[in-house]
Design a protein around this motif. Structure first.
Motif, short mmCIF file in Angstrom:
data_model
loop_
_atom_site.label_atom_id
_atom_site.label_comp_id
_atom_site.label_asym_id
_atom_site.label_seq_id
_atom_site.Cartn_x
_atom_site.Cartn_y
_atom_site.Cartn_z
N LEU A 90 16.28 -93.11 14.19
CA LEU A 90 16.92 -91.81 14.28
C LEU A 90 15.83 -90.74 14.33
CD1 LEU A 90 19.58 -92.37 11.46
CD2 LEU A 90 19.91 -92.63 13.92
N ASN A 91 15.93 -89.88 15.31
CA ASN A 91 14.93 -88.81 15.46
C ASN A 91 15.50 -87.51 14.92
OD1 ASN A 91 12.97 -90.40 16.84
ND2 ASN A 91 14.27 -90.30 18.65
N GLY A 92 14.63 -86.71 14.33
CA GLY A 92 15.07 -85.42 13.81
C GLY A 92 15.38 -85.50 12.32
N PRO A 93 15.80 -84.37 11.75
CA PRO A 93 16.10 -84.33 10.32
C PRO A 93 17.31 -85.21 10.00
CG PRO A 93 16.61 -82.22 11.34
CD PRO A 93 15.99 -83.07 12.40
N LEU A 94 17.27 -85.84 8.84
CA LEU A 94 18.35 -86.73 8.44
C LEU A 94 18.82 -86.38 7.03
CD1 LEU A 94 20.07 -89.31 8.88
CD2 LEU A 94 18.19 -90.58 7.83
N ASN A 95 20.09 -86.13 6.91
CA ASN A 95 20.71 -85.93 5.61
C ASN A 95 21.29 -87.29 5.21
OD1 ASN A 95 22.49 -85.42 3.47
ND2 ASN A 95 22.86 -83.32 4.19
N THR A 96 20.61 -87.99 4.33
CA THR A 96 20.98 -89.35 3.94
C THR A 96 22.39 -89.41 3.36
OG1 THR A 96 18.66 -89.78 3.47
CG2 THR A 96 20.24 -91.36 2.62
N ALA A 97 22.76 -88.44 2.56
CA ALA A 97 24.10 -88.42 1.95
C ALA A 97 25.18 -88.32 3.03
CB ALA A 97 24.22 -87.26 0.97
N VAL A 98 24.95 -87.50 4.04
CA VAL A 98 25.94 -87.35 5.13
C VAL A 98 26.00 -88.64 5.95
CG1 VAL A 98 26.45 -86.10 7.27
CG2 VAL A 98 25.73 -84.84 5.24
N LEU A 99 24.85 -89.27 6.19
CA LEU A 99 24.82 -90.54 6.92
C LEU A 99 25.64 -91.61 6.18
CD1 LEU A 99 23.74 -92.46 9.16
CD2 LEU A 99 21.82 -92.92 7.61
N LEU A 100 25.39 -91.75 4.89
CA LEU A 100 26.12 -92.75 4.10
C LEU A 100 27.61 -92.43 4.04
CD1 LEU A 100 23.66 -93.46 1.18
CD2 LEU A 100 24.33 -95.00 3.02
N ASP A 101 27.95 -91.16 3.93
CA ASP A 101 29.35 -90.76 3.91
C ASP A 101 30.02 -91.12 5.24
OD1 ASP A 101 31.57 -89.46 2.58
OD2 ASP A 101 31.29 -87.80 3.99
N ALA A 102 29.34 -90.88 6.34
CA ALA A 102 29.90 -91.20 7.66
C ALA A 102 30.09 -92.71 7.82
CB ALA A 102 28.99 -90.66 8.76
#
Length: 182
Positions: free
Chosen positions: A83-95
């Motif tokens: 994944l390129n760019g900034p990553l919000n881990t909490a949002v990724l896991l929620d998705a």
């Protein structure tokens, strides 16, 4: 346009019927009569969430192989996603967990009940993705550690009785940028 199509269909059907033998015409009439009489509204009943499901032939085959070699991860499918760019881990896991809520196949586990394998669909499954921080190590050591850990995870068998049958790991972007230059 629909009327023309219907008239054409009726003409075509009449033409084809006229070419049938008397026996075949009688048989066709019988089949059409029975079909019209047995026409009922078909509904798909909702599955009882508390009851297990039977396994398909392919699931039975893979489970048999898993029993023969319980410590073998041969049938694991391993993929690397960058994944390129900034990553919000909490949002990724929620998705990801919302996807799990929606798709029963991602919440499925396999258990033996009364001597038979059955698939169970868990009502709720939460995927946890650990973040691996190797920032204290040198570039070569990080690359080797990432490769070793990825291979280990790819070979490790799943506990088929516990959903989810999926796992992952996150590496901070700065570590991936360093290892991508190799």
């Amino acid at each position: 346009m629909k009327v023309t199509k219907t008239v054409f269909d009726e003409v075509e059907i009449a033409n084809r019927r006229s070419k049938l033998s008397l026996t075949k015409r009688d048989l066709l009439a019988k089949i059409l009569r029975e079909a019209a009489e047995s026409k009922t509204e078909t509904t798909i009943r909702k599955r009882d969430p508390l009851k297990p499901l039977a396994l398909s032939f392919h699931q039975q085959r893979l489970l048999s192989l898993a029993l023969l070699e319980p410590d073998d991860g041969t049938y694991n499918i391993s993929r690397k996603v960058t994944l390129n760019g900034p990553l919000n881990t909490a949002v990724l896991l929620d998705a990801v967990n919302h996807i799990f809520e929606r798709h029963e196949s991602l919440r499925t586990s396999f258990r033996i009940v009364d001597g038979e394998w059955q698939q169970w669909i868990e009502p709720l499954v939460e995927l946890r993705i650990p973040t691996i921080d190797l920032s204290e190590r040198g570039e070569a050591q990080r690359r080797d550690e990432i490769t070793r850990f990825a291979r280990q995870q790819a070979r490790e068998p799943f506990n088929l009785a516990q959903a989810p049958l999926l796992r992952g790991m996150l590496l901070p972007p700065r570590l991936l940028a360093d290892t991508a230059r190799r």
